[in-house]
Design a protein around this motif. Structure first.
Motif, PDB file in Angstrom:
ATOM      1  N   PRO A   1      33.845  41.305  14.710  1.00 46.57           N
ATOM      2  CA  PRO A   1      34.135  42.710  14.389  1.00 46.57           C
ATOM      3  C   PRO A   1      34.292  43.603  15.619  1.00 46.57           C
ATOM      4  CG  PRO A   1      31.834  42.174  13.908  1.00 46.57           C
ATOM      5  CD  PRO A   1      32.514  40.880  14.214  1.00 46.57           C
ATOM      6  N   ALA A   2      33.709  43.205  16.735  1.00 45.34           N
ATOM      7  CA  ALA A   2      33.824  44.006  17.965  1.00 45.34           C
ATOM      8  C   ALA A   2      34.763  43.326  18.957  1.00 45.34           C
ATOM      9  CB  ALA A   2      32.453  44.223  18.599  1.00 45.34           C
ATOM     10  N   HIS A   3      35.816  42.715  18.435  1.00 49.98           N
ATOM     11  CA  HIS A   3      36.702  41.913  19.275  1.00 49.98           C
ATOM     12  C   HIS A   3      37.665  42.776  20.086  1.00 49.98           C
ATOM     13  CE1 HIS A   3      39.430  42.841  15.977  1.00 49.98           C
ATOM     14  NE2 HIS A   3      40.434  42.387  16.701  1.00 49.98           N
ATOM     15  N   ASP A   4      38.212  42.197  21.141  1.00 44.95           N
ATOM     16  CA  ASP A   4      39.322  42.757  21.902  1.00 44.95           C
ATOM     17  C   ASP A   4      40.613  42.080  21.442  1.00 44.95           C
ATOM     18  OD1 ASP A   4      37.481  44.244  23.361  1.00 44.95           O
ATOM     19  OD2 ASP A   4      37.459  42.865  25.067  1.00 44.95           O
ATOM     20  N   GLU A   5      41.738  42.797  21.627  1.00 41.88           N
ATOM     21  CA  GLU A   5      43.021  42.244  21.174  1.00 41.88           C
ATOM     22  C   GLU A   5      44.154  42.970  21.879  1.00 41.88           C
ATOM     23  OE1 GLU A   5      43.192  41.445  16.966  1.00 41.88           O
ATOM     24  OE2 GLU A   5      45.284  42.103  16.869  1.00 41.88           O
ATOM     25  N   ILE A   6      45.225  42.223  22.190  1.00 40.10           N
ATOM     26  CA  ILE A   6      46.426  42.768  22.842  1.00 40.10           C
ATOM     27  C   ILE A   6      47.620  42.266  22.037  1.00 40.10           C
ATOM     28  CG2 ILE A   6      47.793  42.864  24.953  1.00 40.10           C
ATOM     29  CD1 ILE A   6      45.166  42.083  26.466  1.00 40.10           C
ATOM     30  N   ASP A   7      48.366  43.177  21.407  1.00 43.99           N
ATOM     31  CA  ASP A   7      49.341  42.800  20.371  1.00 43.99           C
ATOM     32  C   ASP A   7      50.785  43.097  20.721  1.00 43.99           C
ATOM     33  OD1 ASP A   7      47.206  42.214  18.724  1.00 43.99           O
ATOM     34  OD2 ASP A   7      47.356  44.033  17.531  1.00 43.99           O
ATOM     35  N   PHE A   8      51.655  42.104  20.483  1.00 46.46           N
ATOM     36  CA  PHE A   8      53.076  42.297  20.205  1.00 46.46           C
ATOM     37  C   PHE A   8      53.280  41.960  18.724  1.00 46.46           C
ATOM     38  CE2 PHE A   8      54.160  41.315  24.773  1.00 46.46           C
ATOM     39  CZ  PHE A   8      55.049  42.355  25.014  1.00 46.46           C
ATOM     40  N   GLU A   9      53.926  42.842  17.974  1.00 44.67           N
ATOM     41  CA  GLU A   9      54.324  42.544  16.599  1.00 44.67           C
ATOM     42  C   GLU A   9      55.766  43.000  16.411  1.00 44.67           C
ATOM     43  OE1 GLU A   9      50.697  42.669  13.590  1.00 44.67           O
ATOM     44  OE2 GLU A   9      51.016  44.635  14.505  1.00 44.67           O
TER      45      GLU A   9
END
Length: 293
Positions: free
Chosen positions: A97-105
């Protein structure tokens, strides 16, 4: 030469450089198909991968390794024709729940309309940092290189070597930055026709299924996290962990004046949404990093 024309020339050169550097590693070695019941396939002797989507399921893959900083490249050719309702993703993410994330969508479209490129950065489980763009080329006609540079000071999103977004480390000003959680690469092709195209007004046309996105030339020049140990391709310090070699390349990469000008040109011409301009969404005040750019 006019700046837009110069940009196009530089982009073409950088795209060729990115292709050469990626080297077309064996995807059997680097990636795992994780879902889709056979709809995802590694093909061409491990040199390429396809994901497909039909009305019953999409498909996805992930990297075998977890990374803590690095430069991640992938060449992608998106679903052609009427891709309304489909979403193709390419992102780094931790778990929990406290994750990091870097997104291309990549949000699909009706035939003849441009794709929407959606970017986001999550820190400690909090996202809401969306920037969206219309691409300046047809991403379905050929492969294009999508890159994430992630180092202790910057998260830089780039398309064919052209930076489109730079999320800076403002921890000293109270803004969380993704730097402590190892992240794995994930990619998927899935049905999101409840929101993906014109806010869900345009649904997927299943008579055109299966939809297919293609991938090749994955490259991860990165620090690999395994069993509590960090192994880096160059001498880099993360907390109290040090690995051997030189300090060049992505570890210290930031935008120079030319790269910054190219990014600003893309943002002026092709950005269609910026959370830092959305005062309706943030009536109590924009997120703090928006005032620090």
């Amino acid at each position: 030469m006019p700046f837009p024309m110069l940009l196009a020339c530089v982009a073409s050169i950088l795209s060729l450089v990115a292709i050469a550097q990626a080297g077309g590693g064996n995807l059997y070695r680097d990636l795992d198909i994780t879902w889709g019941d056979g709809r995802g396939k590694i093909v061409d002797g491990g040199r390429a991968l396809t994901l497909t989507l039909d009305k019953y399921s999409g498909s996805g893959f992930q990297s075998k390794e977890e990374y803590l900083f690095g430069k991640i490249d992938m060449q992608i050719k998106l679903v052609a024709g009427n891709s309304a309702g489909t979403v193709t993703t390419f992102y780094l993410s931790a778990q929990g729940p406290a994750h990091d994330e870097i997104d291309f969508e990549f949000l699909g479209n009706l035939s003849g309309n441009p794709y929407t490129l959606h970017t986001n950065v999550f820190t400690q489980g909090k996202g809401n940092r969306e920037q969206q763009f219309k691409l300046w080329f047809d991403p379905t006609g050929d492969f294009h290189t999508y890159s994430i540079v992630w180092n202790p000071h910057h998260v830089i999103f780039a398309v064919d070597g052209i930076p489109i977004r730079d999320f800076k480390n403002y921890e000293s000003r109270g803004v969380a930055f993704p730097k402590n959680q190892p992240m794995r690469l994930y990619s998927s092709l899935w049905n999101a026709d409840d929101w993906a195209t014109m806010g869900g007004a345009v649904k997927a046309d299943w008579s055109r299924a299966p939809f297919t996105a293609s991938f090749r030339n994955f490259n991860a020049d990165a620090c690999v996290w395994s069993s509590g140990t960090l192994k880096c391709p160059a001498e880099k310090r993360v907390g109290t962990t040090t690995a051997a070699a030189g300090k060049q390349g992505w570890w210290s990469q930031q935008l120079d004046s030319m790269s910054y000008r190219r990014m600003r040109w893309v943002q002026r011409k092709f950005m269609i949404y910026n959370y830092c301009s959305d005062r309706t969404r943030f009536p109590q005040g924009l997120p703090p990093e928006c005032k620090l750019h």
